[in-house]
Design an enzyme around this catalytic site. Structure first.
Site, PDB file in Angstrom:
ATOM      1  N   GLY A  71      14.502  10.666  26.230  1.00 41.33           N
ATOM      2  CA  GLY A  71      15.081   9.880  25.099  1.00 41.33           C
ATOM      3  C   GLY A  71      15.138  11.023  24.141  1.00 41.33           C
ATOM      4  N   ARG A 101      22.380   9.593  28.616  1.00 43.97           N
ATOM      5  CA  ARG A 101      23.633  10.235  28.369  1.00 43.97           C
ATOM      6  C   ARG A 101      23.698  11.318  27.411  1.00 43.97           C
ATOM      7  NH1 ARG A 101      23.251   5.626  24.996  1.00 43.97           N
ATOM      8  NH2 ARG A 101      23.958   4.337  26.634  1.00 43.97           N
ATOM      9  N   TYR A 111       9.606  -6.130  19.868  1.00 45.38           N
ATOM     10  CA  TYR A 111       9.128  -4.737  19.870  1.00 45.38           C
ATOM     11  C   TYR A 111       7.890  -4.374  19.458  1.00 45.38           C
ATOM     12  CZ  TYR A 111       9.891   0.045  17.604  1.00 45.38           C
ATOM     13  OH  TYR A 111       9.721   1.152  17.120  1.00 45.38           O
TER      14      TYR A 111
HETATM   15  C1  AKB Z   1      12.527  -0.211  13.584  1.00 42.60           C
HETATM   16  O1  AKB Z   1      12.865  -0.662  12.320  1.00 42.60           O
HETATM   17  O2  AKB Z   1      12.385  -0.776  14.690  1.00 42.60           O
HETATM   18  C2  AKB Z   1      11.816   0.941  13.725  1.00 42.60           C
HETATM   19  C3  AKB Z   1      10.423   1.010  13.444  1.00 42.60           C
HETATM   20  C4  AKB Z   1       9.828   0.703  12.125  1.00 42.60           C
HETATM   21  O3  AKB Z   1       9.694   1.143  14.208  1.00 42.60           O
HETATM   22  N1  AKB Z   1      12.352   2.153  12.649  1.00 42.60           N
END
Ligand code: AKB
Length: 323
Positions: A19, A47, A153
Site C-alpha cells: 500500500g 497500481r 472500519y
Molecule cells: C478515517 O477518517 O477513516 C481515517 C482514520 C481516522 O483512521 N483518517
C-alpha cells in the site's frame, strides 16, 4: 567488530511496504528510503504511484490480500520488515462492508502469518482512533478503555488489534502498531476517510476561498500533521522490543480541533475565506469517535512527542499547496 563497507551492507535491512502509493505509504516510503537507502525499501501497491515514489526505488505491483504473491516478493528481495499500509478507510468501508473486511483483515493475516513462519522479522500495522465508539469516554480517551466501535472500519481495526496482540503473545511475532488520528498532508490526497475534510479545506481555501464541510461546525476530532505521523511510525519501529509494552496498538495524539476552528485558522492567512456546513453520513462516523486522545503510554514507552500544532500545520499546508 569495526564497521567497514562490507559489514554495514550486511547489517542493512530490507523493507517491504504494502500500500505504498496511498496517503501514508507515499511519504513513509520516501522517508524510509532516505534512511535505509533506495534499493533497500521496496514499494508495492495494486497500481503505480506518484512520479517521486516511482522514480526513487524498486516497485512491485502487489495485492496485499494475495499471500503467495507477497511471499514471492519477500523471498525474492530477502525482506526483513513489512509495513502494511493498504486499507479501506471509514467512509468507503461503510459503502462496501464486505470488501473492507476482506481487505483490512486478510492483508493483516498475510503479514502476521509470514512473521509467524519466520519469513520476516518485524511488522508495522496501522490502527486508528476508529477503534473507539460512542460508549468510549470522548475527552482524553485513555489507552485502555471501553471499545465498542460502530463502523465497519472501526470493527476491522479493533479486531486487527486483538489479532496483533494474539500473534505477539502466542507466536512471539514482533508486531508494532499506532492508532493514527486524522492525518493531514499535502503530498498525496487521502481517500475515503471521515477526517479528509481537514485536507480538502486547504485545497479549496486556495482554489475557491470557500469550502462546504461535510461535518458540523463543532465536530471536534483528533488530528496530526503527516510529518509527525511518519516520525512516530519510524520511532516505534526503531525502538528496542522491550520498550514496546502495548502489543495491540498505541494511542497517539498531536492536536484536536473543529471545522470552525480550522476555518478561523485559515482566515488568518486568507481573510475572505468562507466555510459552509452540509453534514452527510460521515457526521455519524465522526460523532462516534473521540474528541481528544491521551497518548501518555506512547510518550512513556518509546519517547513520543508531537511537534506540529494547528498553526504550524496550516502554515505548512498553505505554503506547500500554494500555486
Ligand atoms: C478515517 O477518517 O477513516 C481515517 C482514520 C481516522 O483512521 N483518517
Amino acid at each position: 567488530m569495526p564497521l567497514n563497507f562490507f559489514n554495514v551492507v550486511l547489517m542493512q535491512k530490507t523493507i517491504l511496504i504494502l500500500g505504498a502509493c496511498g496517503q501514508i505509504g507515499t511519504e513513509l516510503t520516501l522517508a524510509l528510503r532516505s534512511v535505509y537507502g533506495n534499493s533497500h525499501v521496496i514499494a508495492s501497491d495494486i497500481r503505480e504511484g506518484s512520479k517521486d515514489l516511482m522514480a526513487s526505488g524498486p516497485f512491485e505491483i502487489l495485492d496485499a490480500t494475495n499471500y503467495a504473491a507477497i511471499e514471492d516478493v519477500v523471498m525474492h528481495y530477502e525482506i526483513d520488515e513489512v509495513y502494511l499500509m493498504a486499507a479501506m478507510l471509514s467512509a468507503t468501508a461503510e459503502k462496501f462492508p464486505m470488501r473492507a473486511w476482506s481487505l483490512n483483515m486478510n492483508s493483516l493475516f498475510n503479514v502476521l502469518n509470514l512473521a509467524k513462519e519466520n519469513k520476516i522479522s518485524k511488522v508495522f500495522w496501522p490502527s486508528s482512533i476508529a477503534v473507539f465508539g460512542p460508549t468510549t469516554p470522548k475527552e482524553m480517551t485513555p489507552q485502555t478503555t471501553i471499545m465498542e466501535p460502530s463502523t465497519v472500519y472501526g470493527i476491522s481495526k479493533q479486531s486487527g488489534e486483538r489479532w496483533c496482540s494474539y500473534y505477539f503473545n502466542k507466536y512471539g511475532v514482533d508486531v508494532r502498531s499506532i492508532r493514527y488520528p486524522g492525518l493531514i498532508s499535502w503530498k498525496t490526497q487521502p481517500g475515503g476517510g471521515t477526517t479528509d475534510y481537514a485536507i480538502e479545506i486547504y485545497h479549496k481555501a486556495l482554489s475557491d476561498k470557500a469550502y462546504t464541510c461535510f461535518l458540523k461546525a463543532d465536530s471536534k476530532l483528533p488530528m496530526m500533521f503527516m510529518d509527525d505521523a511518519i516520525r512516530a511510525t519510524m520511532a516505534i519501529m526503531k525502538s528496542a522490543p522491550e520498550n514496546i509494552k502495548v502489543r495491540s496498538s498505541y494511542n497517539l495524539a498531536a492536536m484536536s480541533f473543529t471545522p470552525a476552528e480550522i476555518a478561523e485558522n485559515i482566515k488568518d492567512h486568507i481573510p475572505d475565506f468562507k466555510i459552509l456546513y452540509e453534514p452527510d453520513f460521515r457526521q455519524g462516523i465522526a460523532d462516534s469517535w473521540p474528541s481528544s486522545i491521551d497518548d501518555s503510554r506512547a510518550r512513556a514507552d518509546w519517547g513520543w512527542k508531537a511537534e506540529f500544532d494547528l498553526d504550524r500545520t496550516t502554515g505548512e499546508m498553505l505554503r506547500n499547496l500554494a500555486p
